[in-house]
Design an enzyme around this catalytic site. Structure first.
Site, PDB file in Angstrom:
ATOM      1  N   SER A 144       0.831  -1.213  -0.010  1.00 42.07           N
ATOM      2  CA  SER A 144      -0.024   0.054   0.041  1.00 42.07           C
ATOM      3  C   SER A 144       1.072   1.284   0.223  1.00 42.07           C
ATOM      4  O   SER A 144       0.617   2.370  -0.249  1.00 42.07           O
ATOM      5  CB  SER A 144      -0.987   0.131   1.402  1.00 42.07           C
ATOM      6  OG  SER A 144      -0.097  -0.067   2.215  1.00 42.07           O
ATOM      7  N   ASP A 190       5.108  -7.204   2.527  1.00 35.28           N
ATOM      8  CA  ASP A 190       4.247  -7.563   1.424  1.00 35.28           C
ATOM      9  C   ASP A 190       5.626  -7.954   0.474  1.00 35.28           C
ATOM     10  O   ASP A 190       6.361  -7.344   0.182  1.00 35.28           O
ATOM     11  CB  ASP A 190       3.637  -6.470   1.138  1.00 35.28           C
ATOM     12  CG  ASP A 190       2.192  -6.904   1.122  1.00 35.28           C
ATOM     13  OD1 ASP A 190       1.809  -7.890   1.110  1.00 35.28           O
ATOM     14  OD2 ASP A 190       1.459  -5.743   1.052  1.00 35.28           O
ATOM     15  N   GLU A 194      -0.604 -12.354  -2.146  1.00 39.11           N
ATOM     16  CA  GLU A 194      -1.790 -12.378  -2.415  1.00 39.11           C
ATOM     17  C   GLU A 194      -2.251 -13.482  -3.409  1.00 39.11           C
ATOM     18  O   GLU A 194      -1.459 -13.857  -4.454  1.00 39.11           O
ATOM     19  CB  GLU A 194      -2.087 -10.964  -3.191  1.00 39.11           C
ATOM     20  CG  GLU A 194      -1.832  -9.715  -2.401  1.00 39.11           C
ATOM     21  CD  GLU A 194      -2.450  -8.593  -2.974  1.00 39.11           C
ATOM     22  OE1 GLU A 194      -2.820  -8.406  -4.140  1.00 39.11           O
ATOM     23  OE2 GLU A 194      -1.905  -7.671  -2.297  1.00 39.11           O
ATOM     24  N   GLU A 228      -9.598  -9.592   3.005  1.00 45.26           N
ATOM     25  CA  GLU A 228      -9.735  -8.110   2.869  1.00 45.26           C
ATOM     26  C   GLU A 228     -11.102  -8.057   1.959  1.00 45.26           C
ATOM     27  O   GLU A 228     -11.473  -8.668   1.029  1.00 45.26           O
ATOM     28  CB  GLU A 228      -8.642  -7.558   2.018  1.00 45.26           C
ATOM     29  CG  GLU A 228      -8.751  -5.935   1.537  1.00 45.26           C
ATOM     30  CD  GLU A 228      -7.591  -5.232   1.113  1.00 45.26           C
ATOM     31  OE1 GLU A 228      -6.439  -5.757   0.946  1.00 45.26           O
ATOM     32  OE2 GLU A 228      -7.736  -4.160   0.668  1.00 45.26           O
TER      33      GLU A 228
HETATM   34  O1  KIV Z   1      -0.199  -3.390   1.467  1.00 50.69           O
HETATM   35  C1  KIV Z   1      -1.228  -3.436   2.466  1.00 50.69           C
HETATM   36  O2  KIV Z   1      -1.503  -2.366   3.133  1.00 50.69           O
HETATM   37  C2  KIV Z   1      -2.207  -4.624   2.819  1.00 50.69           C
HETATM   38  C3  KIV Z   1      -3.118  -4.141   3.769  1.00 50.69           C
HETATM   39  C4  KIV Z   1      -4.385  -3.481   3.092  1.00 50.69           C
HETATM   40  C5  KIV Z   1      -3.647  -5.602   4.223  1.00 50.69           C
HETATM   41  O3  KIV Z   1      -2.084  -5.447   2.199  1.00 50.69           O
END
Ligand code: KIV
Length: 267
Positions: free
Chosen positions: A47, A85, A115, A182
């Site tokens: 994000s 992530d 994901e 989500e």
């Molecule tokens: O990248 C992010 O902030 C996320 C959250 C929305 C869970 O994956």
């Protein structure tokens, strides 16, 4: 927070039916504040592409971007679990996933998040067999925005709901340590959370998940929704706080005491 928070701590929350609070962070200062405030899991989320870099999706985020922000967060962290992530396409093949997960773990991540459903089963199994805790992200998966066509709630019809439930179970069997849900109906998140032995984390997924997560800037009102409606699952904890630290403390307390998310924040 004095000792480092581990996957075992999240499993214990599930066993004891207590909740844990998670936030995203991208820098040392806010990650230190949230650690002190009792946030047990910090996600260095892609994000960052939207809230730090100003893109309209997470797709432009590179491994180098993620590694840079992970190192910043690691410096501020005071014992929270750091999840990193895996950016768009950084786990598109098993070889890429090995190399990139290794880089994230060596830069200080305690786990990685990917994901997808069925197509990440093999990757989840391989990484987990090699000692890398994997969180699988289901429901609204922002890296697939061009296929999904928009940031919509997922799992509303029976076929989609059954697919997400089945993928969550298969990912658990493949070795995933956490499932992040989500933007799915609260009833589906509840069914998934009660069917799995591993903990779940929700965002826009109701109150039945074991943990809750929010983008840190959303939690402190550092956004402008002038051109679009504020998402239901966002709450500005600065409204009743005198400082960012207090807002983080309030978020942790509301998650733990089941005050957040309320029915108004859920689908
Ligand atoms: O990248 C992010 O902030 C996320 C959250 C929305 C869970 O994956």
């Amino acid at each position: 927070m004095s000792k480092s928070t581990t996957i075992e701590d999240f499993r214990n929350h599930k066993k004891k039916q207590t909740k844990f609070a998670c936030l995203t962070a991208y820098d040392a200062s806010l990650s230190a504040l949230m650690s002190k405030a009792g946030v047990e899991l910090i996600l260095v989320g892609d994000s960052l592409g939207m809230v730090v870099q100003g893109h309209d999706s997470t797709i432009p985020v590179s491994m180098e971007d993620l590694l840079y922000h992970l190192r910043c967060v690691k410096k501020g962290n005071l014992g929270s679990h750091i999840m990193a992530d895996m950016p768009f396409m950084s786990y598109a093949t098993e070889n890429l996933a090995y190399d990139n997960a290794m880089r994230l773990m060596q830069a200080g991540a305690n786990s990685v998040k990917v994901e997808g459903g069925e197509w990440i089963l093999k990757t989840t199994e391989l990484l987990s067999q090699r000692g890398i805790p994997v969180c699988a992200h289901l429901g609204l998966t922002p890296q697939s925005i061009n296929r999904l066509g928009g940031y919509y709630v997922q799992g509303r019809d029976l076929e989609d709901k059954n697919r997400i439930l089945s993928e969550a179970k298969q990912l658990e069997n493949a070795g995933a340590e956490i499932i992040l849900l989500e933007c799915v109906p609260a009833s589906l998140a509840e069914e998934i959370s009660s069917s799995l032995k591993i903990p779940t984390i929700g965002i826009g997924a109701g109150s039945a998940t074991d943990g809750q997560i929010m983008v840190c800037y959303d939690a402190i009102g550092a956004y402008s929704w002038d051109d679009q409606p504020q998402p239901k699952f966002v709450k500005n904890f600065m409204n009743e706080s005198n400082s960012i630290f207090e807002a983080f403390e309030k978020y942790v307390s509301e998650v733990k005491n089941l005050k957040f998310p309320s029915a108004d924040n859920s689908f």
